[in-house]
Design an enzyme around this catalytic site. Sequence first.
Site, short mmCIF file in Angstrom:
data_model
loop_
_atom_site.label_atom_id
_atom_site.label_comp_id
_atom_site.label_asym_id
_atom_site.label_seq_id
_atom_site.Cartn_x
_atom_site.Cartn_y
_atom_site.Cartn_z
CB SER A 1 48.04 16.90 43.74
OG SER A 1 47.79 15.62 43.21
N1 SAM Z 1 50.24 12.55 44.72
C1 SAM Z 1 51.16 12.51 43.63
C2 SAM Z 1 52.30 13.50 43.85
O1 SAM Z 1 52.38 14.07 44.95
O2 SAM Z 1 53.11 13.66 42.93
C3 SAM Z 1 50.48 12.82 42.33
C4 SAM Z 1 49.82 11.63 41.75
S1 SAM Z 1 49.27 11.87 40.11
C5 SAM Z 1 48.01 13.06 40.26
C6 SAM Z 1 48.42 10.32 39.90
C7 SAM Z 1 49.32 9.14 39.70
O3 SAM Z 1 48.50 7.97 39.69
C8 SAM Z 1 50.07 9.14 38.38
O4 SAM Z 1 51.44 9.05 38.62
C9 SAM Z 1 49.55 7.91 37.66
O5 SAM Z 1 50.51 7.25 36.85
C10 SAM Z 1 49.11 7.04 38.82
N2 SAM Z 1 48.15 5.99 38.49
C11 SAM Z 1 47.08 6.02 37.66
N3 SAM Z 1 46.47 4.83 37.66
C12 SAM Z 1 47.15 4.02 38.52
C13 SAM Z 1 47.01 2.67 38.97
N4 SAM Z 1 46.03 1.87 38.54
N5 SAM Z 1 47.90 2.19 39.86
C14 SAM Z 1 48.91 2.97 40.33
N6 SAM Z 1 49.10 4.24 39.94
C15 SAM Z 1 48.23 4.77 39.05
#
Ligand code: SAM
Length: 223
Positions: A70
Amino acid sequence: MNRVTPEMIQSHAGQRRKMVDEQLVQRGVKDLRVLEAMSRVPRHLFAQDSLLHRAYGDTPLPIGENQTISQPYIVGAMTAALGLKGEEKVLEIGTGSGYQTAVVAELARQVFTIERLNNLSRKAQKVLEGLNYMNIVFKMFDGTYGWPDQAPFDAILITASAKEIPESLIKQLGEGGKLVAPTGDTDNQKLVVLTKNGGRISRCELGACKFVPLIGRYGWSAT
Ligand code: SAM
């Protein structure tokens, strides 16, 4: 990754200070502990090698598997909204690169973080272990179920967007706790903060945002 040396961190200290000043302070992020944590955590170590030069830019960045790390402002605003004081047990859904996990680990007692994509989770674990964080527990699973056997949590952070915040996660928020999450569909999302007081949930909105989808049993279906 091997243990990170002070030189590896120091090499981008100026860019980090600039990021914090121009992207966070000037846009209203006031929590000093968050500002200090984001001045310390070496964001460049969480970026892909080919994007190192953009690690402190004012944008999200691809991290592989169609996911993103993000934008710094969003990490700062979401983390500040949790109001962490240092003793909290935090649940994070969506480890991604592990960058925000590190920021939260600087500010809370313990972080339980769940990522559904094994490659991303493994990569994040490697970086965070290299940085010597001892207060992070990882799980590879569908985070929409939360982590029931560790509940309740003092704070919950969801870093991917569902149409509505899953009830399963709201239930795992402890008394006085805060949950921060994006909600909405691909084109129309807002950041929402829920607070649980006396068993009741109050809600406020922080503004528009754009996140990847929360995919799972209580989120969107995988395509
Ligand atoms: N905050 C993170 C960083 O600093 O890199 C960025 C996160 S990214 C925007 C969102 C993440 O949520 C992705 O890696 C995605 O694979 C994960 N995600 C989506 N659905 C999910 C779920 N049901 N359980 C766990 N992770 C999930």
